[in-house]
Design a protein around this motif. Structure first.
Motif, short mmCIF file in Angstrom:
data_model
loop_
_atom_site.label_atom_id
_atom_site.label_comp_id
_atom_site.label_asym_id
_atom_site.label_seq_id
_atom_site.Cartn_x
_atom_site.Cartn_y
_atom_site.Cartn_z
N PRO A 137 0.80 -1.23 0.00
CA PRO A 137 0.00 0.00 0.00
C PRO A 137 0.83 1.28 0.00
N SER A 138 2.15 1.16 0.17
CA SER A 138 2.97 2.37 0.37
C SER A 138 2.87 3.39 -0.76
N PRO A 139 2.87 2.98 -2.05
CA PRO A 139 2.75 4.00 -3.10
C PRO A 139 1.43 4.77 -3.01
N VAL A 140 0.38 4.11 -2.53
CA VAL A 140 -0.91 4.81 -2.38
C VAL A 140 -0.82 5.79 -1.20
N THR A 141 -0.18 5.36 -0.15
CA THR A 141 0.05 6.29 0.98
C THR A 141 0.85 7.49 0.51
N ALA A 142 1.87 7.22 -0.31
CA ALA A 142 2.72 8.32 -0.79
C ALA A 142 1.94 9.28 -1.69
N LEU A 143 1.04 8.73 -2.52
CA LEU A 143 0.22 9.61 -3.37
C LEU A 143 -0.65 10.52 -2.50
N GLY A 144 -1.33 9.93 -1.51
CA GLY A 144 -2.18 10.74 -0.62
C GLY A 144 -1.36 11.79 0.10
N THR A 145 -0.16 11.40 0.52
CA THR A 145 0.70 12.35 1.24
C THR A 145 1.14 13.48 0.31
N PHE A 146 1.48 13.12 -0.91
CA PHE A 146 1.89 14.14 -1.89
C PHE A 146 0.75 15.13 -2.13
N VAL A 175 7.44 4.67 1.78
CA VAL A 175 6.61 5.85 1.54
C VAL A 175 7.49 7.07 1.23
N GLY A 176 8.51 7.29 2.05
CA GLY A 176 9.37 8.47 1.88
C GLY A 176 10.00 8.50 0.50
N TRP A 177 10.45 7.34 0.04
CA TRP A 177 11.10 7.28 -1.28
C TRP A 177 10.11 7.63 -2.38
N SER A 178 8.94 7.03 -2.30
CA SER A 178 7.92 7.26 -3.32
C SER A 178 7.47 8.74 -3.30
N LEU A 179 7.41 9.32 -2.13
CA LEU A 179 7.06 10.75 -2.02
C LEU A 179 8.16 11.59 -2.68
N CYS A 180 9.42 11.24 -2.41
CA CYS A 180 10.54 11.98 -3.03
C CYS A 180 10.46 11.91 -4.55
N GLU A 181 10.09 10.74 -5.08
CA GLU A 181 9.99 10.61 -6.55
C GLU A 181 9.00 11.63 -7.10
N ARG A 182 7.85 11.72 -6.45
CA ARG A 182 6.82 12.66 -6.93
C ARG A 182 7.27 14.11 -6.78
N LEU A 183 7.88 14.43 -5.64
CA LEU A 183 8.32 15.81 -5.39
C LEU A 183 9.41 16.20 -6.40
N ASN A 252 3.42 8.01 11.18
CA ASN A 252 2.36 7.95 12.18
C ASN A 252 2.85 8.56 13.49
N ASN A 253 1.95 9.10 14.27
CA ASN A 253 2.26 9.64 15.61
C ASN A 253 3.40 10.65 15.60
N GLN A 254 3.28 11.64 14.73
CA GLN A 254 4.36 12.63 14.64
C GLN A 254 4.50 13.46 15.90
N LEU A 255 3.38 13.72 16.56
CA LEU A 255 3.44 14.49 17.81
C LEU A 255 3.81 13.56 18.97
N ALA A 256 4.79 13.97 19.77
CA ALA A 256 5.15 13.15 20.93
C ALA A 256 3.95 13.04 21.86
N VAL A 276 -4.65 11.86 8.92
CA VAL A 276 -5.49 12.33 7.80
C VAL A 276 -4.69 12.25 6.50
N ILE A 277 -3.47 12.77 6.53
CA ILE A 277 -2.67 12.84 5.30
C ILE A 277 -2.15 11.47 4.87
N ASN A 278 -1.97 10.55 5.85
CA ASN A 278 -1.36 9.26 5.47
C ASN A 278 -2.38 8.13 5.33
N ALA A 279 -3.65 8.49 5.13
CA ALA A 279 -4.71 7.47 5.11
C ALA A 279 -4.77 6.65 3.82
#
Ligand code: NAD
Length: 342
Positions: A137-146, A175-183, A252-256, A276-279
């Motif tokens: 599912p990671s590429p889909v997560t990356a698309l939503g994040t992008f 996810v991070g790699w796929s996001l970098c590709e899009r950016l 996930n859980n970016q806030l401490a 919300v962004i990583n759904a």
């Protein structure tokens, strides 16, 4: 310690090297769904805290995305590079089978597509698999994040273009790699960090990215910071030193702590609530479990609505003078409350 969680199971098999925690937070909207993380937490308590927080996040993620699932997550306390043996995964598959449909799982940090396939051959309640599933599912997560990154830019800067912007990405995994590709494809200038030096070096080559130490990426001067590694990157200690005015990433859980968002607002930092962004990944794996069968187009249409939800949250937070994660949680709780009342 388990306040608010419905169930927490511990699976231990010393011979096969398994210590697994399955945490079910809330099933008001449906059966618990959430990935399995394999990570060498320093202590058992750290692993437990991670499982409890992650499963709670899944409840809110599912509710906001309008999915008929509850929040669950598993943590296997092990180093995914050295301790994730077939025997250990066999033992975990037996644990999942014993839960008898109370928990559906899939990939997360440290659990790969190959591992999900291995589990699926032994127990049915595993999604994100190659056979009988829709794959990683990671590429889909990356698309939503992008798309979420663009929504955050639009809200904060008035334009959703990433061209020429400096974007800091922490974590260059699936996810991070796929996001970098899009950016990179849309002309962003990247500054990246990963504790895995090979990954960082590859990103330098693939995206002409500037590489920095993981500890300093939080403070790196950038237009937007996208956390895509592990949690708790935003705390009362790190927030005053953030190098970007927008935080929008897949981790996930970016806030401490939930309250730490209160430190973001006075500094004028716009935060895209993580669940919300990583759904995208959840939307994708949940679609596999749909009684009518997996519909890729419906998944993509749903993921393309993530920016709309985020924009609504940003606008409501601005109008009410409240942190974005407060608004997101209130929206999720409203939906869960309605389901409980029905
Ligand atoms: P992954 O295991 O593929 O990648 C994680 C990467 O982060 C690895 O390269 C690792 O070396 C790196 N890393 C770990 N700690 C770090 C640190 N302190 N600094 C810099 N890099 C660090 O995981 P992933 O699937 O890409 O997931 C990344 C994040 O996104 C996680 O928080 C995960 O829970 C979240 N998430 C993933 C999905 C999905 O579909 N995979 C969905 C929703 C949320």
């Amino acid at each position: 310690a388990f306040d608010g969680h419905e169930h927490v199971w511990l699976g231990e098999d010393e011979t096969r090297g398994l210590t697994a925690i399955v945490s079910i937070h809330n099933t008001a909207l449906g059966p618990a769904l959430g990935g399995t993380r394999v990570w060498p937490h320093a202590t058992f308590d750290d692993a437990l805290t991670d499982a409890l927080r992650l499963s709670r996040g899944m409840t809110f993620k599912s509710a906001i995305a309008g999915m008929p699932f509850g929040g669950g997550k598993a943590v296997i306390k092990a180093d995914p590079k050295t301790e994730k043996t077939p025997a250990m995964l066999e033992a975990y598959a037996e644990m999942l089978a014993a839960l008898n449909g109370q928990y559906y799982t899939g990939e997360d940090v440290g659990l790969t597509l190959a591992d999900a396939n291995f589990l699926r051959e032994r127990t049915p309640n595993v999604s994100g698999t190659t056979t009988g599933g829709s794959g990683n599912p990671s590429p889909v997560t990356a698309l939503g994040t992008f798309l979420g990154v663009k929504a955050a830019l639009k809200h904060a800067l008035g334009s959703n273009s990433v061209k020429g912007l400096r974007i800091a990405v922490q974590g260059l995994g699936s996810v991070g790699w796929s996001l970098c590709e899009r950016l990179h494809a849309e002309g962003a200038s990247l500054i990246v960090a990963d504790i895995d030096e090979t990954r960082a070096r590859q990103a330098k080559e693939a995206f002409a990215a500037d590489v920095v130490e993981s500890a300093t990426i939080v403070t790196a001067e950038a237009d937007l910071f996208a956390p895509c590694a592990l949690g708790a990157v935003l705390s009362k200690d790190t927030i005053p030193h953030l190098g970007a005015k927008i935080v929008a990433g897949a981790a996930n859980n970016q806030l401490a702590r939930h309250e730490d968002a209160g430190h973001l607002m006075p500094r004028g930092v716009l935060y895209a609530p993580d669940y919300v962004i990583n759904a995208g990944g959840l939307i994708n794996v949940a679609a596999e479990l749909d009684a009518d069968g997996y519909d890729r187009e419906a998944v993509m249409a749903h993921v393309r609505r993530i920016p709309e939800t985020l924009t609504h949250i940003f606008e409501r937070a601005h109008a009410e003078g409240r942190p974005t994660n407060d608004i997101a949680q209130a929206m999720a709780e409203e939906r869960i409350g309605r389901a409980c009342a029905a």
